[in-house]
Design an enzyme around this catalytic site. Structure first.
Site, PDB file in Angstrom:
ATOM      1  N   LYS A 175      57.605  77.566  53.295  1.00  0.00           N
ATOM      2  CA  LYS A 175      58.242  78.852  52.998  1.00  0.00           C
ATOM      3  C   LYS A 175      59.536  78.609  52.215  1.00  0.00           C
ATOM      4  CE  LYS A 175      58.248  79.722  57.363  1.00  0.00           C
ATOM      5  NZ  LYS A 175      58.363  80.327  58.720  1.00  0.00           N
ATOM      6  N   THR A 208      66.862  89.748  59.586  1.00  0.00           N
ATOM      7  CA  THR A 208      65.703  88.871  59.388  1.00  0.00           C
ATOM      8  C   THR A 208      65.402  88.047  60.642  1.00  0.00           C
ATOM      9  OG1 THR A 208      67.153  87.171  58.438  1.00  0.00           O
ATOM     10  CG2 THR A 208      66.078  88.705  56.895  1.00  0.00           C
ATOM     11  N   GLY A 210      63.583  86.590  63.581  1.00  0.00           N
ATOM     12  CA  GLY A 210      62.180  86.496  63.976  1.00  0.00           C
ATOM     13  C   GLY A 210      61.186  86.536  62.843  1.00  0.00           C
ATOM     14  N   THR A 211      61.644  86.342  61.599  1.00  0.00           N
ATOM     15  CA  THR A 211      60.700  86.429  60.477  1.00  0.00           C
ATOM     16  C   THR A 211      59.650  85.318  60.531  1.00  0.00           C
ATOM     17  OG1 THR A 211      62.354  85.251  59.147  1.00  0.00           O
ATOM     18  CG2 THR A 211      62.238  87.636  58.887  1.00  0.00           C
ATOM     19  N   GLY A 212      60.064  84.110  60.899  1.00  0.00           N
ATOM     20  CA  GLY A 212      59.104  83.016  60.971  1.00  0.00           C
ATOM     21  C   GLY A 212      58.062  83.229  62.046  1.00  0.00           C
ATOM     22  N   CYS A 213      58.514  83.722  63.200  1.00  0.00           N
ATOM     23  CA  CYS A 213      57.584  84.021  64.289  1.00  0.00           C
ATOM     24  C   CYS A 213      56.578  85.083  63.856  1.00  0.00           C
ATOM     25  CB  CYS A 213      58.350  84.516  65.513  1.00  0.00           C
ATOM     26  SG  CYS A 213      59.603  83.383  66.143  1.00  0.00           S
TER      27      CYS A 213
END
Length: 281
Positions: A175, A208, A210-213
Site C-alpha cells: 500500500k 483514517t 483503522g484503514t488498514g484493518c
C-alpha cells in the site's frame, strides 16, 4: 439463506474504528457473516492507545477451535497479533483447519505510534504466518520492516512485493499511501508474475483510523463471497476509498472511517467506480 463466512483474528479496539470492530462492520456491510478470535484487548480512542492487554496463546487457540470446528470459514484475516506465542498458535490453527484464503495484515504500529507487535514477534510473523498467506497487505513502514529495504518509489514497492513473495506469500498488496502525492496507489503483485496497480484520488483528512484493518477485511469479505483475488482487492480499494471520503469526523484525533457508506449508497460490483486500474502481466 446461507451467508459467506469470514473470520477475523485481531485485537479489540474500544474506540470501534479499527481491529475486530472495524472488521466485523466491514464484513456486515459487504454481506458476509463475520466471526472472530480476539488476540488482545486495547484501551484506545481517536487520540491514541492507553493500554494493551494480550490474551494468552491458549485463549486465542480456543476461540479458533470453537469457531472453526463448528461454523468453519470461507476466508480469514489476521490483524494485531502482538507476540510470538499468539502468532505460533494462529499459524498452527490455520494449517490444521486448511484455511487457504488467508489475508495477513501485518499490524505493527497504531496511528498514534503505539507499538501493536512486539519487536521479537516480527520474525515469527515473517517466518510462520506470511508463508501461509494468500495475500499479505503491508503499508510502506510495515513492508520496510518485513523486507529490510527502504521504499521511496513505485519501483521500490515492486521490489518489496517481490521480496514478500520470496518469503512464501502467494500475493502481496503493497500500500503506497505513505508515498504522498495526489493519488493513493497500491500494488497487487502475485507469484504468477501479474501486477495490478489500483489508484484513487487522495482524500485530505485526519480521519483514517483503522484503514488498514478495513481494507484487509474487505479483501477477506470479497474472497469469502467467491471473488478472485484481483477482484477482491479492487472491491476493497473502492470500499476503503469511500469510507475515508465519507468519514464521520468522530473524536478529537484520528477518527474512524465510515463503514456504513457502502450500504448507504447500495452495493455495486468491483470495477464500477471511477478509480483507475492498470493491469500488467
Amino acid at each position: 439463506m446461507t451467508l459467506p463466512r469470514a473470520l477475523t483474528i485481531a485485537g479489540s479496539d474500544s474506540g470501534g474504528g479499527a481491529g475486530i470492530q472495524a472488521d466485523l462492520k466491514t464484513f456486515t456491510a459487504l454481506g458476509v457473516c463475520g466471526t472472530s478470535a480476539i488476540t488482545c484487548v486495547t484501551a484506545q480512542n481517536t487520540l491514541g492507545v492507553t493500554g494493551v492487554y494480550p490474551l494468552t496463546a491458549e485463549q486465542v487457540a480456543a476461540q479458533l477451535d470453537a469457531v472453526l470446528a463448528d461454523i468453519g470459514t470461507d476466508s480469514a484475516k489476521t490483524g494485531m497479533l502482538y507476540d510470538p506465542q499468539i502468532i505460533a498458535a494462529v499459524a498452527d490453527r490455520i494449517r490444521r483447519y486448511g484455511i487457504r484464503n488467508l489475508v495477513v495484515d501485518p499490524v505493527m504500529i497504531a496511528k498514534s505510534g503505539h507499538p501493536l507487535l512486539l519487536p521479537e514477534a516480527q520474525a515469527a510473523l515473517r517466518d510462520l504466518l506470511v508463508p501461509l498467506a494468500l495475500v499479505v497487505t503491508p503499508n510502506l513502514p510495515e513492508a520496510e520492516a518485513l523486507t529490510g529495504m527502504a521504499i521511496r518509489t513505485r519501483a521500490d514497492m515492486e521490489a518489496a512485493g517481490r521480496r514478500l513473495l520470496q518469503m512464501g506469500a502467494r500475493a502481496a498488496v503493497v500500500k503506497g499511501g505513505h508515498l504522498g502525492g495526489g493519488r493513493a496507489a497500491d500494488l497487487l503483485i502475485a507469484a504468477d508474475g501479474s501486477r495490478l496497480w489500483l489508484e484513487a484520488d487522495r482524500v485530505e483528512t485526519r480521519h483514517t483510523h483503522g484503514t488498514g484493518c478495513t481494507f484487509s477485511a474487505a479483501i477477506a469479505a470479497g474472497l469469502a463471497r467467491g471473488l478472485e483475488l484481483p477482484e477482491a482487492v479492487s472491491l476493497a480499494k473502492e470500499f476503503i476509498t469511500l469510507a475515508i471520503r465519507t468519514a464521520p469526523g468522530i473524536g478529537a484525533g484520528n477518527g474512524p472511517t465510515n463503514h456504513l457508506a457502502w450500504l448507504e449508497r447500495g452495493r455495486r460490483q468491483p470495477g464500477e467506480g471511477g478509480d483507475r486500474r492498470e493491469h500488467t502481466a
